[in-house]
Design a protein around this motif. Sequence first.
Motif, PDB file in Angstrom:
ATOM      1  N   ARG A 185       0.695  -1.278   0.048  1.00 44.08           N
ATOM      2  CA  ARG A 185      -0.152  -0.020   0.083  1.00 44.08           C
ATOM      3  C   ARG A 185       0.637   1.224   0.119  1.00 44.08           C
ATOM      4  O   ARG A 185       0.402   2.330  -0.303  1.00 44.08           O
ATOM      5  CB  ARG A 185      -1.034  -0.105   1.256  1.00 44.08           C
ATOM      6  N   ASP A 186       1.952   1.219   0.419  1.00 41.18           N
ATOM      7  CA  ASP A 186       2.910   2.346   0.453  1.00 41.18           C
ATOM      8  C   ASP A 186       3.274   2.727  -1.002  1.00 41.18           C
ATOM      9  O   ASP A 186       3.818   3.859  -1.081  1.00 41.18           O
ATOM     10  CB  ASP A 186       4.117   2.183   1.459  1.00 41.18           C
ATOM     11  N   ALA A 187       3.215   1.969  -1.851  1.00 39.97           N
ATOM     12  CA  ALA A 187       3.559   2.283  -3.291  1.00 39.97           C
ATOM     13  C   ALA A 187       2.409   2.800  -4.215  1.00 39.97           C
ATOM     14  O   ALA A 187       2.596   3.304  -5.211  1.00 39.97           O
ATOM     15  CB  ALA A 187       4.079   1.091  -3.805  1.00 39.97           C
ATOM     16  N   TYR A 188       1.375   3.038  -3.418  1.00 41.59           N
ATOM     17  CA  TYR A 188       0.082   3.439  -4.342  1.00 41.59           C
ATOM     18  C   TYR A 188       0.161   4.806  -4.917  1.00 41.59           C
ATOM     19  O   TYR A 188      -0.245   5.061  -5.859  1.00 41.59           O
ATOM     20  CB  TYR A 188      -1.326   3.174  -3.450  1.00 41.59           C
ATOM     21  N   ILE A 189       0.548   5.741  -4.265  1.00 44.59           N
ATOM     22  CA  ILE A 189       0.727   6.905  -4.718  1.00 44.59           C
ATOM     23  C   ILE A 189       1.620   7.169  -5.757  1.00 44.59           C
ATOM     24  O   ILE A 189       1.305   7.959  -6.837  1.00 44.59           O
ATOM     25  CB  ILE A 189       1.050   8.173  -3.576  1.00 44.59           C
ATOM     26  N   GLY A 190       2.825   6.629  -5.833  1.00 45.60           N
ATOM     27  CA  GLY A 190       3.814   6.297  -6.882  1.00 45.60           C
ATOM     28  C   GLY A 190       3.257   5.787  -8.241  1.00 45.60           C
ATOM     29  O   GLY A 190       3.288   6.223  -9.277  1.00 45.60           O
ATOM     30  N   TYR A 191       2.100   4.617  -7.747  1.00 45.65           N
ATOM     31  CA  TYR A 191       1.417   4.109  -8.840  1.00 45.65           C
ATOM     32  C   TYR A 191       0.677   4.815  -9.486  1.00 45.65           C
ATOM     33  O   TYR A 191       0.537   4.749 -10.781  1.00 45.65           O
ATOM     34  CB  TYR A 191       0.977   2.602  -8.502  1.00 45.65           C
ATOM     35  N   TRP A 192      -0.072   5.504  -8.729  1.00 44.45           N
ATOM     36  CA  TRP A 192      -1.165   6.451  -9.504  1.00 44.45           C
ATOM     37  C   TRP A 192      -0.613   7.259 -10.557  1.00 44.45           C
ATOM     38  O   TRP A 192      -1.342   7.675 -11.539  1.00 44.45           O
ATOM     39  CB  TRP A 192      -1.760   7.374  -8.360  1.00 44.45           C
ATOM     40  N   THR A 193       0.304   7.847 -10.330  1.00 41.93           N
ATOM     41  CA  THR A 193       1.034   8.792 -11.693  1.00 41.93           C
ATOM     42  C   THR A 193       0.776   8.013 -12.839  1.00 41.93           C
ATOM     43  O   THR A 193       0.394   8.671 -13.991  1.00 41.93           O
ATOM     44  CB  THR A 193       2.531   8.806 -11.368  1.00 41.93           C
ATOM     45  N   TYR A 194       0.818   6.655 -12.850  1.00 44.96           N
ATOM     46  CA  TYR A 194       0.856   5.884 -14.150  1.00 44.96           C
ATOM     47  C   TYR A 194      -0.623   5.435 -14.247  1.00 44.96           C
ATOM     48  O   TYR A 194      -0.887   5.289 -15.406  1.00 44.96           O
ATOM     49  CB  TYR A 194       2.071   4.798 -14.217  1.00 44.96           C
ATOM     50  N   ILE A 228      -6.325   7.736  -1.333  1.00 41.53           N
ATOM     51  CA  ILE A 228      -7.712   8.076  -1.722  1.00 41.53           C
ATOM     52  C   ILE A 228      -8.063   9.284  -1.684  1.00 41.53           C
ATOM     53  O   ILE A 228      -8.714   9.686  -2.446  1.00 41.53           O
ATOM     54  CB  ILE A 228      -8.630   7.358  -0.692  1.00 41.53           C
ATOM     55  N   GLU A 229      -7.458  10.080  -0.743  1.00 42.68           N
ATOM     56  CA  GLU A 229      -7.673  11.688  -0.977  1.00 42.68           C
ATOM     57  C   GLU A 229      -7.253  12.437  -2.307  1.00 42.68           C
ATOM     58  O   GLU A 229      -7.792  13.060  -2.738  1.00 42.68           O
ATOM     59  CB  GLU A 229      -7.052  12.318   0.417  1.00 42.68           C
ATOM     60  N   LEU A 230      -6.068  11.973  -2.480  1.00 40.41           N
ATOM     61  CA  LEU A 230      -5.294  12.244  -3.857  1.00 40.41           C
ATOM     62  C   LEU A 230      -6.324  12.205  -4.920  1.00 40.41           C
ATOM     63  O   LEU A 230      -6.470  12.750  -5.958  1.00 40.41           O
ATOM     64  CB  LEU A 230      -4.021  11.736  -3.987  1.00 40.41           C
ATOM     65  N   VAL A 231      -6.922  10.819  -5.036  1.00 39.74           N
ATOM     66  CA  VAL A 231      -7.827  10.447  -6.152  1.00 39.74           C
ATOM     67  C   VAL A 231      -9.055  11.234  -5.985  1.00 39.74           C
ATOM     68  O   VAL A 231      -9.494  11.731  -7.117  1.00 39.74           O
ATOM     69  CB  VAL A 231      -8.178   8.859  -6.277  1.00 39.74           C
ATOM     70  N   LYS A 232      -9.706  11.065  -4.905  1.00 39.93           N
ATOM     71  CA  LYS A 232     -10.904  12.106  -4.644  1.00 39.93           C
ATOM     72  C   LYS A 232     -10.733  13.398  -5.050  1.00 39.93           C
ATOM     73  O   LYS A 232     -11.891  14.218  -5.451  1.00 39.93           O
ATOM     74  CB  LYS A 232     -11.240  11.531  -3.188  1.00 39.93           C
ATOM     75  N   ASN A 233      -9.687  14.162  -4.756  1.00 42.87           N
ATOM     76  CA  ASN A 233      -9.322  15.356  -5.254  1.00 42.87           C
ATOM     77  C   ASN A 233      -9.210  15.556  -6.668  1.00 42.87           C
ATOM     78  O   ASN A 233      -9.009  16.906  -7.084  1.00 42.87           O
ATOM     79  CB  ASN A 233      -8.273  16.040  -4.250  1.00 42.87           C
ATOM     80  N   ASP A 234      -9.145  14.682  -7.290  1.00 43.52           N
ATOM     81  CA  ASP A 234      -8.973  14.740  -8.841  1.00 43.52           C
ATOM     82  C   ASP A 234     -10.373  14.726  -9.472  1.00 43.52           C
ATOM     83  O   ASP A 234     -11.030  13.879  -9.458  1.00 43.52           O
ATOM     84  CB  ASP A 234      -7.954  13.460  -9.462  1.00 43.52           C
ATOM     85  N   GLY A 235     -10.574  16.008 -10.114  1.00 45.82           N
ATOM     86  CA  GLY A 235     -12.098  16.269 -10.594  1.00 45.82           C
ATOM     87  C   GLY A 235     -12.326  15.489 -12.014  1.00 45.82           C
ATOM     88  O   GLY A 235     -13.616  15.360 -12.299  1.00 45.82           O
ATOM     89  N   ARG A 236     -11.376  14.596 -12.310  1.00 41.82           N
ATOM     90  CA  ARG A 236     -11.776  13.919 -13.639  1.00 41.82           C
ATOM     91  C   ARG A 236     -12.346  12.360 -13.238  1.00 41.82           C
ATOM     92  O   ARG A 236     -12.677  11.909 -14.208  1.00 41.82           O
ATOM     93  CB  ARG A 236     -10.496  13.761 -14.447  1.00 41.82           C
ATOM     94  N   PHE A 237     -12.386  12.217 -12.147  1.00 46.96           N
ATOM     95  CA  PHE A 237     -13.206  10.790 -11.562  1.00 46.96           C
ATOM     96  C   PHE A 237     -13.953  10.862 -10.544  1.00 46.96           C
ATOM     97  O   PHE A 237     -14.230  11.770  -9.908  1.00 46.96           O
ATOM     98  CB  PHE A 237     -11.726  10.038 -10.911  1.00 46.96           C
ATOM     99  N   ILE A 238     -14.693   9.632 -10.770  1.00 40.17           N
ATOM    100  CA  ILE A 238     -15.805   9.450  -9.848  1.00 40.17           C
ATOM    101  C   ILE A 238     -15.246   8.127  -8.984  1.00 40.17           C
ATOM    102  O   ILE A 238     -14.671   7.352  -9.500  1.00 40.17           O
ATOM    103  CB  ILE A 238     -17.309   8.844 -10.493  1.00 40.17           C
ATOM    104  N   THR A 239     -15.534   8.160  -7.710  1.00 38.32           N
ATOM    105  CA  THR A 239     -14.966   7.196  -6.801  1.00 38.32           C
ATOM    106  C   THR A 239     -16.376   6.566  -5.816  1.00 38.32           C
ATOM    107  O   THR A 239     -17.097   7.393  -5.590  1.00 38.32           O
ATOM    108  CB  THR A 239     -13.802   7.574  -5.858  1.00 38.32           C
ATOM    109  N   MET A 240     -15.874   5.566  -5.479  1.00 41.03           N
ATOM    110  CA  MET A 240     -16.897   4.825  -4.475  1.00 41.03           C
ATOM    111  C   MET A 240     -16.367   3.793  -3.750  1.00 41.03           C
ATOM    112  O   MET A 240     -15.420   3.066  -4.295  1.00 41.03           O
ATOM    113  CB  MET A 240     -18.086   4.313  -4.971  1.00 41.03           C
ATOM    114  N   THR A 241     -16.417   3.683  -2.257  1.00 42.57           N
ATOM    115  CA  THR A 241     -16.060   2.736  -1.457  1.00 42.57           C
ATOM    116  C   THR A 241     -17.169   1.648  -1.269  1.00 42.57           C
ATOM    117  O   THR A 241     -18.282   2.217  -0.785  1.00 42.57           O
ATOM    118  CB  THR A 241     -15.502   3.240  -0.119  1.00 42.57           C
TER     119      THR A 241
END
Length: 196
Positions: free
Chosen positions: A133-142, A170-183
């Motif tokens: 899980r600590d790698a997710y933010i780095g992965y998100w770039t791609y 999750i905060e990073l993704v939620k703050n990106d206006g291009r995406f819809i998210t749901m848990t």
Amino acid sequence: MSMSLTFQQRMQELYQSFIKFDALQHERIQRYRNIEPDSALFLAMQIRIQQSKSILEIGTSTGYSTLWLANAAQTTQGQVTTIEIDPSRTAQAQQYAQELALDEMIDFWVGDAQNFLEKCTDQYDFILLDAERDAYIGYWTYLQNMIQLQGGVLIVDNVISHAAEVKSFIELVKNDGRFITMTLSIGAGLFMICYK
């Protein structure tokens, strides 16, 4: 072979054996940490509903989720690419895939997911992220560029069970206006991401 009783029975047996193995391990990293059965079934249904053709899994482990994805991909004429850093776990997953005649549907990639993502130019209908899980933010770039614009989805596992570890991702993704998210409170918690 559609989702026959034998497939589901075998998956149940495998899951039980993986759970027993994990219970004996003192180190978290030694455990297989496979996805929950409910989550696996949900993912397999999602692939069928979306008619996903190109499927990417980050974190094969011993292939429990991979087999569910591949079983669904059989019905959609899809292909699963799965990434795992540990060659012995990949070998185990390959063995189960052969046993269940799903090896044709799966492309096993051994190595660091970061390396794969950096070089990848493909887009996928369906991506499962279930790794360190600590790698997710780095992965998100791609990853954000790898989700198919039309109907593609990225699903992240363990977002309820390990909420603190994925909070900033999750905060990073939620703050990106291009995406819809749901848990979704299925299994250990699934976080779904798609383009608006």
